[in-house]
Design a protein around this motif. Sequence first.
Motif, PDB file in Angstrom:
ATOM      1  N   GLU A 116       0.838  -1.208   0.000  1.00 63.20           N
ATOM      2  CA  GLU A 116       0.000   0.000   0.000  1.00 63.20           C
ATOM      3  C   GLU A 116       0.867   1.250   0.000  1.00 63.20           C
ATOM      4  OE1 GLU A 116      -2.611  -0.302   3.346  1.00 63.20           O
ATOM      5  OE2 GLU A 116      -3.755  -1.966   2.480  1.00 63.20           O
ATOM      6  N   GLN A 119       2.308   1.752  -3.388  1.00 63.84           N
ATOM      7  CA  GLN A 119       1.311   2.284  -4.319  1.00 63.84           C
ATOM      8  C   GLN A 119       1.075   3.770  -4.067  1.00 63.84           C
ATOM      9  OE1 GLN A 119      -2.040  -0.300  -3.751  1.00 63.84           O
ATOM     10  NE2 GLN A 119      -1.314  -1.824  -5.218  1.00 63.84           N
ATOM     11  N   LYS A 120       1.013   4.178  -2.792  1.00 59.70           N
ATOM     12  CA  LYS A 120       0.834   5.602  -2.467  1.00 59.70           C
ATOM     13  C   LYS A 120       2.034   6.411  -2.950  1.00 59.70           C
ATOM     14  CE  LYS A 120      -2.099   4.907   1.602  1.00 59.70           C
ATOM     15  NZ  LYS A 120      -2.155   5.004   3.070  1.00 59.70           N
ATOM     16  N   SER A 121       3.237   5.859  -2.731  1.00 58.43           N
ATOM     17  CA  SER A 121       4.448   6.555  -3.159  1.00 58.43           C
ATOM     18  C   SER A 121       4.470   6.704  -4.677  1.00 58.43           C
ATOM     19  CB  SER A 121       5.683   5.777  -2.672  1.00 58.43           C
ATOM     20  OG  SER A 121       6.855   6.353  -3.181  1.00 58.43           O
ATOM     21  N   ILE A 122       4.088   5.620  -5.371  1.00 61.16           N
ATOM     22  CA  ILE A 122       4.051   5.683  -6.840  1.00 61.16           C
ATOM     23  C   ILE A 122       3.020   6.715  -7.287  1.00 61.16           C
ATOM     24  CG2 ILE A 122       3.384   4.378  -8.892  1.00 61.16           C
ATOM     25  CD1 ILE A 122       4.700   1.923  -7.582  1.00 61.16           C
ATOM     26  N   ALA A 123       1.856   6.735  -6.622  1.00 61.31           N
ATOM     27  CA  ALA A 123       0.817   7.713  -6.984  1.00 61.31           C
ATOM     28  C   ALA A 123       1.321   9.132  -6.759  1.00 61.31           C
ATOM     29  CB  ALA A 123      -0.451   7.444  -6.178  1.00 61.31           C
ATOM     30  N   ARG A 124       2.019   9.369  -5.628  1.00 60.09           N
ATOM     31  CA  ARG A 124       2.565  10.711  -5.365  1.00 60.09           C
ATOM     32  C   ARG A 124       3.600  11.093  -6.415  1.00 60.09           C
ATOM     33  NH1 ARG A 124       2.722   9.046   0.167  1.00 60.09           N
ATOM     34  NH2 ARG A 124       4.919   8.514  -0.125  1.00 60.09           N
ATOM     35  N   VAL A 126       3.815   9.903  -9.494  1.00 59.24           N
ATOM     36  CA  VAL A 126       3.128  10.123 -10.772  1.00 59.24           C
ATOM     37  C   VAL A 126       2.487  11.507 -10.774  1.00 59.24           C
ATOM     38  CG1 VAL A 126       1.132   9.380 -12.138  1.00 59.24           C
ATOM     39  CG2 VAL A 126       2.771   7.686 -11.340  1.00 59.24           C
ATOM     40  N   GLN A 127       1.843  11.868  -9.643  1.00 60.24           N
ATOM     41  CA  GLN A 127       1.198  13.182  -9.566  1.00 60.24           C
ATOM     42  C   GLN A 127       2.252  14.287  -9.658  1.00 60.24           C
ATOM     43  OE1 GLN A 127      -1.101  13.756  -6.043  1.00 60.24           O
ATOM     44  NE2 GLN A 127      -1.837  15.767  -6.647  1.00 60.24           N
ATOM     45  N   GLU A 130       3.305  14.506 -13.205  1.00 55.60           N
ATOM     46  CA  GLU A 130       2.272  15.164 -14.014  1.00 55.60           C
ATOM     47  C   GLU A 130       2.275  16.668 -13.777  1.00 55.60           C
ATOM     48  OE1 GLU A 130      -1.323  13.136 -12.939  1.00 55.60           O
ATOM     49  OE2 GLU A 130      -0.922  11.442 -14.278  1.00 55.60           O
TER      50      GLU A 130
END
Length: 185
Positions: A116, A119-124, A126-127, A130
């Motif tokens: 988890e 996944q949060k680190s990857i989402a951060r 990616v954001q 972006e």
Amino acid sequence: MRTLIILAAALAASPAMAASGPFFSLHNTNFVVLIAFLVFLGILVYFKVPGTLGGMLDNRATEIKGELDEARQLREEAQSLLASYERKQKEVQDQADAIVANAKAEAEAAAVQAKEDLQKSIARRVQAAEEQIASAEASAVREVRDSAINAAVGAARDILAKQMTDEKSGALIDSSINEVKAKLH
């Protein structure tokens, strides 16, 4: 007394009776040995040696019986101690199994938590990527716009410079001065 009768019968059937010559003579060595043996047996009976030997054998039998009872008791204690250690070993094994199961559960929970967090680190990331792309895109658009504006201003200046004459230039300057005077007053 019974033993004496049995002994006398045994001696009567001995090979000495079959020998030649008078048996009941002190010159006969077999007779002297028989009398010495009977006196020896009498002395043993007088001093109660058979009873003493029987008592000693009884005492020894009692000691052996006591040792056997003690050995039996020690064996029972050893079996109960063995059973106790086996129970303790089983309890320790159960505790070890519980610890291993708990460690596996904790490891699985830690793996899920790590997944988890990843996944949060990857989402951060990616954001953030972006946002950097959007910022770079906006910066590129501004640069293109600024370049276009500069090019348009430069083209307009060139065009105006070509079309501008001294008379038009003086008239524009006068109208600008009048406009500034009107706005300041």
